[in-house]
Design a protein around this motif. Structure first.
Motif: not given
Lengths: 335, 311
Positions: A265-270, A277-285, A300-305
Motif C-alpha cells: 500500500p501507498l500513503s494517501i498523500r504521496n 529525498i527519495q530512497h528505495d526503502t519499502v515501508l508501510r504508510p 537525514l530527515g523523517i519519512n513523509i510518504a
C-alpha cells in the motif's frame, strides 16, 4: 514538456504468476540472501539505537496510524499530518509511556504536523548535516526496536515533487443532480472519509456539483492536503462528510497506479512536496513519520510518504527544523 | 602470490554484518554510480517511453524488446545530461524481451561495459537504474539497490524494485558492469525480472542485423500453469517455475522441456500457449517432459490466471 506514457504491456510469456517467493530448482531463496536479511538489519543496530529512542508510535482511533520523531526534549514531536485521524491522538514513547498529544500546528505544504505531549525528558533526534546522504548512501528507517524497520539507499537527491491537484479516489458517473460514485478506490481519501459506492455527490463546500468538469475543477483548485466538505445523497438521506484530499502524482494514470501498488500500500498523500529525498526503502504508510538515519546514525530527515513501488520520500532535516520553528511562531502569535 | 581469504571469494554476495562493512559497501556503490548513471538513457518511441543503457562508445543501446519494438523505427535517446539524440531501433528477441538501439550521432558516448550474467551468485548485490514513471527533466536516473535472487538462462530475478518506465533500464554489478536489462514485474515487491546480458551477447549478430525473432509475444489466454517458457529444439523449455503455481505443485522444474500436453505434441513454446488457451481452470492435465534427457510425466491442476506486468 509533455511526458510520454511509460510503456507497460501485459506480460506475454509468463504463464501466470502468484505470490511467489523466487526459488532455485524448487528451493525458496533464503531471506539471508535478500535485502531483508536479518544480518543486514542487525548490522545497522548501533546506527539506529539513538534514533529509535527518539521515535514514537502515533495512535488514533485505536490504530497505529504513523510514527513520530521527537524534535525537542520538552515534548515536541513531528509526524505525517495527513495520517492523523480520530478525535484523540495518542503517543507511545520508547519507554512505554502512553500520552495524549495535542496538535500545535500543521504545515499542509509539507504534510508535517507538530504535536505536544506532557513530558520534559524526551530524547530529541540528532540531525545529519545538510551535505550528508548523497545518492547511493545507506538509509535505515527507525522504528522503536533495536534494529531498523527496513533499509535502503538514497535514490535521488532532494527535489520538489509536483502535484497534479487534489485526489479523492472515486470513479464517478453523472446522474440527475450530481455525480454517482461507481466505486471507491482502496486506501483512498474517499474511503477514509466514509464515502460509499452509490452515494451521489451533490456539492463540494456547499457549491453545487452538477458535472464532472465542475468536480474536477473544484478538486484541482483546492489541491492536495485540503479539507473539503462533501454533501452526499445516500438513499433518501442527505449527509455531510469531510475528506482530506490526497495528492495525485503528475502523469499518473490507472496503469501506473496499478503497477505502483504492486508490492504494497501507498500513503494517501504521496505527491506535492516542495523538497524531499527519495530512497528505495519499502515501508508501510503507517510507518511514515519516523526518522531515517545514515550509517553514521544521524537523521537525514523523517519519512513523509510511501509514494510508489520504487520510492519512499523523506522530508530533509533542515526543512523539518524550519517548519517546526514556523509552526511554533504561528502558535505563539495565535496563543 | 596473493592468498584470498575464503570470504573474499564471495565478497559480492556477502551480507555486511557491521557498520564498518556497511560503510565499505556504501563506498563501493557510490564509486560505481556516476559511470552507471551516465550510461543510463531514456528512450522515446512511437507510442511510449522506456529506459536503456549505452554499452559501447559508438552508441549501441541495450533495452527491452517491448520498448524498442519493431526494428528500423525512429527513436529519441535522452542522455543522462539531458541531450536528446536521434537513433533507430535494431533487432529484438520478442519472447526473451531483449532489444537493441543505435544512436545516430557522433560519439564517443559514456558507456557501461557488458558483464557476465551467468556468473551471478545468489545474494549478489546489484544496482538498478532507470526512469521509473517516465523521464523527468529534474531527476537523474533513479538508483535502487538489491540482490540476485534467481538466475536462469532467460531471466535474472532480483529485489531491486522496478516499475513502469524502468523497462529496458540496466542492472549493474558493483563493478559497474551491465548484467541484466529490466523486463517485467510481478505482484510482490521481490518480483523484478531482468533479461540476462549474456543473451544479448549470444543474439548479437541477429540484433545487429535488425531481425525480429523469438517466440511470438501474444498474451496468454486460458488458465494458468505457472511457468516461463522458451523455444527448444525438442519442445517448450521451462525457463522458470513460479512458486506455488500448478506447475510447481505438479513438480515441474526449471530446465524441463515439455514435449506433450494433454496428449498433444508440443513442438515449440507457441504450441504450449495455444494448447493452454483451450484448457480450463480446474482441468487436470497430463504433461510429458524431458528432464536431463529422461522422460518424466506429471499431472497439473490448472488454476485461474492472475496478472503479471511489464514495467
Amino acid at each position: 514538456m509533455k511526458n510520454l506514457t511509460p510503456i507497460a504491456f501485459v506480460i506475454a510469456l509468463v504463464l501466470g504468476a502468484t505470490p511467489a517467493l523466487p526459488h532455485r530448482g524448487g528451493a525458496t531463496v533464503p531471506v539471508e540472501q535478500t535485502r531483508s536479511s536479518p544480518t543486514l538489519l542487525n548490522a545497522f543496530a548501533p546506527a539506529v539505537q539513538p534514533a529509535s529512542r527518539s521515535t514514537v508510535r502515533i495512535r488514533g482511533d485505536g490504530h497505529d496510524i504513523a510514527l513520530g520523531t521527537v524534535v525537542r526534549r520538552d515534548g515536541l514531536i513531528v509526524t505525517k499530518a495527513s495520517e492523523l485521524t480520530g478525535p484523540e491522538i495518542r503517543v507511545v514513547l520508547h519507554d512505554g509511556r502512553h500520552l495524549v498529544a495535542h496538535v500545535v500546528g500543521v504545515s499542509r505544504e509539507h504534510d508535517l504536523a507538530l504535536l505536544r505531549v506532557g513530558a520534559t525528558d524526551l530524547a530529541a533526534i540528532a540531525w545529519a548535516d545538510e551535505g550528508d546522504g548523497a545518492v547511493g548512501s545507506w538509509v535505515a528507517s527507525c522504528g522503536m526496536g533495536p534494529t531498523p524497520l527496513a533499509v535502503g539507499v538514497v535514490s535521488v537527491a532532494r527535489r520538489a515533487i509536483p502535484s497534479g491537484g487534489g485526489l479523492l479516489g472515486v470513479y464517478l458517473e453523472q446522474v440527475e443532480g450530481g455525480l454517482r460514485i461507481v466505486s471507491v478506490a482502496d486506501g483512498s481519501s474517499a474511503e477514509r472519509a466514509g464515502l460509499l459506492a452509490e452515494d451521489v455527490i451533490v456539492a463540494i463546500d456547499d457549491e453545487p456539483i452538477t458535472t464532472r468538469e465542475l468536480f474536477t475543477r473544484g478538486l484541482r483548485q483546492r489541491g492536495a492536503g485540503a479539507q473539503v466538505g462533501l454533501t452526499i445523497r445516500r438513499g433518501h438521506e442527505q449527509l455531510s462528510l469531510t475528506a482530506l484530499l490526497a495528492a495525485r502524482a503528475i502523469g499518473s494514470n490507472p496503469r501506473s497506479d496499478f503497477q505502483n501498488r504492486l508490492g504494497g500500500p501507498l500513503s494517501i498523500r504521496n505527491a506535492g512536496f516542495p523538497s524531499v529525498i527519495q530512497h528505495d526503502t519499502v515501508l508501510r504508510p503507517s510507518d511514515c513519520g519516523g526518522p531515517v538515519v545514515t550509517v553514521e546514525g544521524k537523521a537525514l530527515g523523517i519519512n513523509i510518504a510511501r509514494a510508489g513501488r520504487t520510492e519512499t520520500y523523506a522530508l530533509p532535516a533542515d526543512v523539518v527544523i524550519q517548519v517546526v520553528e514556523q509552526l511554533l511562531d504561528e502558535a505563539q502569535r495565535e496563543g | 602470490m596473493l592468498l584470498l581469504a575464503p570470504g573474499l571469494l564471495h565478497a559480492q554476495s556477502r551480507t555486511p554484518s557491521s557498520l564498518t562493512e556497511l560503510k565499505e559497501m556504501q563506498t563501493r556503490v557510490q564509486a560505481m554510480l556516476p559511470a552507471a548513471q551516465a550510461a543510463t538513457v531514456a528512450l522515446r518511441v512511437v507510442g511510449g517511453s522506456g529506459s536503456g543503457v549505452i554499452v559501447s562508445p559508438d552508441g549501441y543501446v541495450l533495452t527491452a524488446g517491448h520498448v524498442s519494438g519493431e526494428p528500423d523505427r525512429p527513436v529519441t535517446i535522452i542522455l543522462s545530461d539531458g541531450r536528446k539524440l536521434p537513433g533507430r531501433t535494431l533487432g529484438r528477441n520478442i519472447g526473451l524481451d531483449s532489444g537493441l538501439v543505435k544512436i545516430d550521432a557522433e560519439g564517443p558516448f559514456d558507456f557501461a561495459p557488458m558483464g557476465d550474467s551467468g556468473d551471478l551468485e545468489p545474494g549478489q548485490w546489484l544496482v538498478a537504474t532507470g526512469h521509473p514513471g517516465g523521464w523527468r527533466e529534474d531527476r537523474p536516473p533513479v538508483v535502487r539497490l538489491g540482490r540476485m535472487l534467481r538466475n536462469t538462462s532467460s531471466i535474472v530475478e532480483t529485489d531491486n524494485a522496478l516499475v513502469g518506465g524502468d523497462s529496458g533500464g540496466p542492472l549493474f554489478d558493483l563493478r559497474g558492469r551491465v548484467v541484466g536489462i529490466h523486463s517485467r514485474i510481478g505482484p510482490d515487491i521481490i518480483h523484478n525480472l531482468h533479461v540476462p546480458v549474456d543473451r544479448y551477447r549470444q543474439d548479437w549478430p541477429r540484433l545487429l542485423a535488425g531481425e525480429s525473432f523469438g517466440a511470438r509475444a501474444r498474451p496468454p489466454r486460458g488458465p494458468m500453469l505457472g511457468i516461463l517458457v522458451e523455444d527448444d529444439p525438442r519442445g517448450a523449455r521451462v525457463a522458470a517455475v513460479l512458486e506455488n503455481t500448478p506447475a510447481d505443485r505438479a513438480g515441474v522444474r526449471d530446465g524441463d522441456v515439455i514435449i506433450r500436453y494433454a496428449n498433444r505434441a508440443i513442438p515449440d513454446s507457441q504450441a504450449l500457449l495455444d494448447a493452454l488457451a483451450e484448457s480450463r481452470a480446474g482441468d487436470v492435465v497430463v504433461i510429458d517432459l524431458l528432464r536431463d534427457g529422461r522422460p518424466v510425466t506429471v499431472r497439473a491442476t490448472l488454476a485461474a490466471r492472475q496478472r503479471m506486468e511489464r514495467p
